[in-house]
Write a protein that holds these residues in place. Structure first.
Motif, mmCIF file in Angstrom:
data_model
loop_
_atom_site.group_PDB
_atom_site.id
_atom_site.type_symbol
_atom_site.label_atom_id
_atom_site.label_comp_id
_atom_site.label_asym_id
_atom_site.label_seq_id
_atom_site.Cartn_x
_atom_site.Cartn_y
_atom_site.Cartn_z
ATOM 1 N N LYS A 214 1.964 5.635 8.262
ATOM 2 C CA LYS A 214 0.825 5.648 8.946
ATOM 3 C C LYS A 214 -0.696 4.859 8.046
ATOM 4 O O LYS A 214 -0.991 5.094 8.033
ATOM 5 N N SER A 215 -0.829 5.868 7.010
ATOM 6 C CA SER A 215 -2.221 5.521 6.357
ATOM 7 C C SER A 215 -2.010 4.312 5.155
ATOM 8 O O SER A 215 -3.066 3.519 6.059
ATOM 9 N N ALA A 216 -0.877 3.707 5.303
ATOM 10 C CA ALA A 216 -0.209 2.221 4.569
ATOM 11 C C ALA A 216 -1.233 1.323 5.736
ATOM 12 O O ALA A 216 -1.776 0.602 5.496
ATOM 13 N N ARG B 273 -3.246 2.277 8.625
ATOM 14 C CA ARG B 273 -4.612 2.408 8.583
ATOM 15 C C ARG B 273 -5.351 1.389 7.653
ATOM 16 O O ARG B 273 -5.948 0.794 7.911
ATOM 17 N N MET B 274 -4.927 2.130 5.977
ATOM 18 C CA MET B 274 -5.705 1.261 5.101
ATOM 19 C C MET B 274 -5.131 -0.414 5.277
ATOM 20 O O MET B 274 -6.816 -0.932 5.031
ATOM 21 N N LEU C 21 1.752 3.238 -3.817
ATOM 22 C CA LEU C 21 0.442 4.479 -3.740
ATOM 23 C C LEU C 21 1.052 5.892 -3.727
ATOM 24 O O LEU C 21 1.726 5.901 -2.968
ATOM 25 N N LEU D 134 1.342 -1.022 -0.231
ATOM 26 C CA LEU D 134 0.249 -0.221 0.442
ATOM 27 C C LEU D 134 0.934 1.499 -0.418
ATOM 28 O O LEU D 134 0.232 2.202 -0.500
ATOM 29 N N ARG D 135 1.950 1.354 0.940
ATOM 30 C CA ARG D 135 2.663 2.052 0.730
ATOM 31 C C ARG D 135 3.394 3.019 -0.634
ATOM 32 O O ARG D 135 4.011 3.934 -1.327
ATOM 33 N N VAL E 105 0.916 7.678 -0.067
ATOM 34 C CA VAL E 105 0.963 7.013 0.809
ATOM 35 C C VAL E 105 2.194 6.590 1.390
ATOM 36 O O VAL E 105 3.025 6.192 1.483
#
Length: 198
Positions: A23-25, A27-28, A17, A14-15, A20
């Motif tokens: 932390k966002s990765a 959380r997703m 993207l 996810l990182r 991102v």
């Protein structure tokens, strides 16, 4: 060295993207695992299908599932006009203005010597073949108005002018340093209508 766990692999994936961070990765990944496993499977399957089915258009280099994209197959398009953009998202933004009825060539990048991106990396040889097919009369350079986009436009302009092509550039209406993907369609429409020779 210890291999990554499945969760760590999800987060690392996810990182990749744009925009991102860790932390966002994280959380997703937790959201998908905890609340939407079906959504995670849909995302994964859509990615696999896309990677297997989507390739570059044989003429304009954008993404398509066919040999030629829908735009290149459209008999209503003005084949004497060729608009050069950096990415499929830039092409989409210009299409949304409904002011341009020619064809496209998508570079899939821009010149950036500091990052090791040269003419061969932006499909310049394919662009030259496309632009010098005897049908194209004007090439509209619609690269972004940042340093790399300007350098790319200048390089392409000089390369095509010596081959006798009329080359124009989007007018300034798009803010300097701006990226087409994030500019409103009205501004892009004005820039397309007011394009100038280079």
């Amino acid at each position: 060295m210890k291999s990554l766990s499945s969760l760590e692999q999800m987060i690392e994936a996810l990182r990749r993207l744009p925009g991102v961070g860790p932390k966002s990765a994280t959380r997703m990944a937790y959201h998908l695992l905890q609340h939407d496993r079906e959504g995670a499977q849909m995302i994964g399957q859509a990615m696999i299908n896309g990677l297997n089915m989507i390739h570059n258009c044989g003429s304009c280099n954008t993404f398509t599932e066919n040999t030629l994209c829908d735009t290149c197959q459209d008999s209503e398009r003005d084949t004497s006009l060729l608009c050069v953009v950096e990415s499929p998202s830039d092409q989409l933004m210009i299409e949304q203005t409904m002011t341009y009825k020619g064809l496209y060539f998508v570079l899939m990048g821009r010149l950036s010597p500091l990052d090791g991106v040269g003419p061969q990396d932006i499909h310049l040889d394919k662009l030259i073949r496309r632009a010098t097919d005897g049908v194209v009369k004007e090439v509209v350079l619609a690269t972004n108005f940042n340093n790399e986009g300007e350098a790319t436009a200048h390089y392409i302009s000089e390369t095509l002018k010596v081959r006798g092509l009329h080359v124009s550039r989007l007018a300034r209406g798009v803010p300097v340093g701006g990226e087409l993907e994030y500019v409103d369609p009205g501004t892009i429409a004005r820039a397309m209508l007011d394009r100038r020779n280079t």
